[in-house]
Design an enzyme around this catalytic site. Sequence first.
Site, mmCIF file in Angstrom:
data_model
loop_
_atom_site.group_PDB
_atom_site.id
_atom_site.type_symbol
_atom_site.label_atom_id
_atom_site.label_comp_id
_atom_site.label_asym_id
_atom_site.label_seq_id
_atom_site.Cartn_x
_atom_site.Cartn_y
_atom_site.Cartn_z
ATOM 1 C CE LYS A 36 5.674 55.796 116.920
ATOM 2 N NZ LYS A 36 6.821 55.108 116.282
ATOM 3 C CB THR A 37 9.648 59.384 113.763
ATOM 4 O OG1 THR A 37 8.454 58.237 113.800
ATOM 5 C CG2 THR A 37 10.893 58.688 113.125
ATOM 6 C CG ASP A 219 10.159 53.754 117.054
ATOM 7 O OD1 ASP A 219 9.353 54.198 117.906
ATOM 8 O OD2 ASP A 219 10.145 53.558 115.708
ATOM 9 C CD GLU A 220 5.869 51.490 116.474
ATOM 10 O OE1 GLU A 220 5.297 51.398 117.568
ATOM 11 O OE2 GLU A 220 5.816 51.642 115.593
ATOM 12 C CD GLN A 250 -0.125 53.449 117.408
ATOM 13 O OE1 GLN A 250 0.461 53.618 116.385
ATOM 14 N NE2 GLN A 250 0.355 55.006 118.165
ATOM 15 N NE ARG A 625 -1.803 54.089 111.402
ATOM 16 C CZ ARG A 625 -0.839 54.903 112.409
ATOM 17 N NH1 ARG A 625 0.343 54.967 111.975
ATOM 18 N NH2 ARG A 625 -1.291 55.002 113.694
#
Length: 687
Positions: A36-37, A219-220, A250, A625
């Site tokens: 996504k980044t 973002d997020e 998340q 992670r």
Amino acid sequence: MSASESIAQGMNPAQREAVLYLDGPCLVLAGAGSGKTRVITQKIAYLLRECGYMGRNVVALTFTNKAAREMDERVKTLVDRKLSKGLIISTFHSLGVKMLREEARNAGLKPTFSILDADDAMSIIQELLATTDKGRLRHVQGIISLWKNALMEPDDAAREAITPGDVEAANIYRSYAATLAAYQAVDFDDLIRIPALLLSSNEEVRTRWQNRVRYLLVDEYQDTNVCQYRLVQLLTGSRAMFTAVGDDDQAIYAWRGATIENLAKLTTDYPSIKLIKLEQNYRSVQRILAAANQVIEKNPKLFEKKLWSDLGVGEPILVSAMDGEEQEAESIAMKVSASRFERQAQWKDFAILYRSNHQSRILEQALRNLKIPYTISGGQSFFDKAEVRDVLAYLRLLANDDDDPAFIRAATTPKRGIGQTTLQALGQYAASREISLLAAVAETGLESQLAPRQLDPLRTFAEFIRRMQWRAGRGAASGKDAAPAEPAGVILDDLVEAIQYERHLFELFEERPAQTRWQNVLELTGWLKRKAEEDNMTLFDLVQHVALVTMLERGEEDEPDAVKMSTLHASKGLEYPHVYLAGVEEGLLPHLGKDDEDGDPARAAENLATRIQEERRLMYVGITRAQRSLNLSWCKRRRRAREDLVREPSRFIEEMGLGDVRVQEDEATAAMNPKERMAMLKALLKK
DNA sequence: CAGCTATTCGTTTTT
DNA sequence: CGAATAGCTG
């Protein structure tokens, strides 16, 4: 190859679509590790390079300074300096400060307003509540914060309060807001709330900002609260040119007001919104991804999505049952050490993750014993350290006379003969005259209230502050005749020298702690000086800037080769080849605090379910992670305060569906005494 | 007023 | 067990 194709090369179809879509609002549902980044940074590059957007017309928002910085760096490698000029990549809070600074007058604030941290806010609430009950204080501060984040005014809060406790809290909210106004200060929540209110109430301001922000990326998105959603809406207006990226699985910040519903709300508020799912995971090996998927499956889902990976099956996930927390810590340290050797890996390929901060202490100890280098992220921020806050209090007071909390802190540290009783008298006088503490010191009326031996140190202190303000060019800032503003660095050095802060530290602490504390102060002043020169900031600019910055933002210091220790919350967005998850126990990883006080059993049960879901997402974040290997551990017994508690493995372990290998007794190490363990490790390292 | 000792107390996560 | 706080003495 066309220009737009060259931008999006090496991306999968969904990613490419997300980057190139510009016909209206766009929601990208991006699973963990789905790039996504990359999508956000590429999209920024696309906007600037191919679509004629000016840097100053594009804004990208994140939640942490670290994420913002990372994104900024990646954009810089993609886009020419000239094109990205004026581009804003920042946290919601930093953008809020920027807006507030530019619009201070419209918001009824002076340009040098102060930003209070949670501690300052807490002391204000403590005064208003007149209690020392810590639980009650936390509750009230928390609920006020939630109200603010939900865009509720004190009146709204009072109306909706049912329990007597909430009614009282609403009253405190009202006086708290009044106090902040008197201090010309805002708290963290206000940094977003006030700009949002301003945009909605002031058309001129709204139009100006909407013209400035031609494209917005967030973002997020699953972590936004009502207030942040409102800000996004108001900034993008009816044009609605924005891309929101998020993952409902998340969402781990409900406790601070974030609502996952914001994701769903987007699809109803913007019916034409383009929905794009990123489902290929480029991070984890299949076994890890499968475990993550199985866990999160137990949660009700907002959007259907299935993450997949083609990175191979990978090693089995290991679960270890340990006797106690020190064994757990030791075992993890040894496994990391051994694994690094076996894999010929680097320390920085390893991360140890845990639910709560206090777990870090014992883990740290174990790592130190084996001489394993480590860094801790999360936990106490650099700017929360007492010595740093001390120095910053002086700067805040220089910038803003009305910042009474800063006055109290600065006036009493180092000790200079100003104590409780003096401050109380001063406070009373200032309150009756409705002026700041600093202004009150100068008044002649004060002389009848205080004995000379109390008054003298106050006067000396105030004069010192005034002199520093003058040297910093305060006269010019307030429009009076110009004082030649000296460089911020010089003033800073003189100030720290004048208050003899170094001596203060060495008197207060032992040699070594004093030294590290003094190092912190030097680091702070050094950083401030650099910042002042690089960005040509005045002392006053610096103070506001500093309030938001976390330690992760300072310096470009390249990462040392060290094991990362982090809370699960702070680990979001990061990835490591090998992850150790510590304390995967009932009561710790599903951390379920005390039950709700109000007696409605139905609501309590619902509440519990919601909380478990959030804990499950936290577990999901932890698992995802890991890139190649994952180790879980839990303790059969854990010491807490006085008593020994028998613990059960976390329900999430079961949910991972690991089959036979589920629980592996760690006999090999658990049965050994410490000496044997060390011997074994040394033998291992010698090989 | 400031520094020391005795005692209490507690435990999620953070911009 | 360790840290923040209350209470006492110089």
